[in-house]
Design an enzyme around this catalytic site. Structure first.
Site, PDB file in Angstrom:
ATOM      1  N   ALA A 100       0.916  -0.912   0.281  1.00 42.65           N
ATOM      2  CA  ALA A 100      -0.547   0.067  -0.314  1.00 42.65           C
ATOM      3  C   ALA A 100       0.843   1.172   0.147  1.00 42.65           C
ATOM      4  CB  ALA A 100      -0.954  -0.019   0.833  1.00 42.65           C
ATOM      5  N   ASP A 101       1.886   1.344   0.278  1.00 43.99           N
ATOM      6  CA  ASP A 101       3.011   2.604   0.200  1.00 43.99           C
ATOM      7  C   ASP A 101       4.881   2.287  -0.642  1.00 43.99           C
ATOM      8  OD1 ASP A 101       4.471   4.776   1.005  1.00 43.99           O
ATOM      9  OD2 ASP A 101       4.969   4.636   2.912  1.00 43.99           O
ATOM     10  N   LEU A 102       4.291   1.849  -1.823  1.00 44.58           N
ATOM     11  CA  LEU A 102       5.608   1.526  -2.687  1.00 44.58           C
ATOM     12  C   LEU A 102       5.716   2.875  -3.532  1.00 44.58           C
ATOM     13  CD1 LEU A 102       7.084  -1.082  -3.743  1.00 44.58           C
ATOM     14  CD2 LEU A 102       5.482  -0.883  -5.548  1.00 44.58           C
ATOM     15  N   ASN A 106      10.045   2.657  -0.244  1.00 45.44           N
ATOM     16  CA  ASN A 106      10.378   1.770   0.540  1.00 45.44           C
ATOM     17  C   ASN A 106      11.726   1.128  -0.284  1.00 45.44           C
ATOM     18  OD1 ASN A 106       8.855   3.021   2.325  1.00 45.44           O
ATOM     19  ND2 ASN A 106       7.334   3.282   1.200  1.00 45.44           N
TER      20      ASN A 106
END
Length: 116
Positions: A100-102, A106
């Site tokens: 959900a936070d690519l 990250n």
């Protein structure tokens, strides 16, 4: 779909410390599932309460750079892209996970490998 412990209405009624502990446990389970299916990611060394300790990705000189900080050649960029697409495909198709936070903040680039 997803972990019912994290449904919004249920979360509001939980003790915040308990929720943070659940998040750490869920992260542990997700990382183990990803490694089981061949996604390149850190291994988990230790979990206690809300603290999750993962392996260091790097060498004797220190931590490997985030993808955002790494200087890659055009062939390395192509390889990183291919590795990212393959990892996301594996996560979705085999692990039933969606990152959900690519972003480049990250991911880690180390020894020609992209770590998610």
């Amino acid at each position: 779909i997803g972990d019912q412990r994290f449904v919004r209405d249920h979360m509001r009624k939980q003790n915040p410390r308990k929720v943070i502990k659940l998040w750490a446990e869920k992260e542990l389970a997700n990382l183990q599932k990803m490694r089981k299916h061949g996604v390149v990611c850190p291994s988990v060394c230790y979990l206690r309460k809300h603290i999750l300790v993962m392996s260091l990705i790097g060498d004797k000189d220190g931590a490997a750079p985030l993808l955002q900080e790494a200087t890659l050649s055009s062939s390395q960029l192509s390889s990183a892209y291919t590795q990212c697409v393959q990892a996301m495909s594996t996560m979705y198709q085999k692990c039933n996970l969606v990152h959900a936070d690519l972003s480049e903040f990250n991911m880690i680039w180390h020894q020609e490998r992209l770590y998610i």
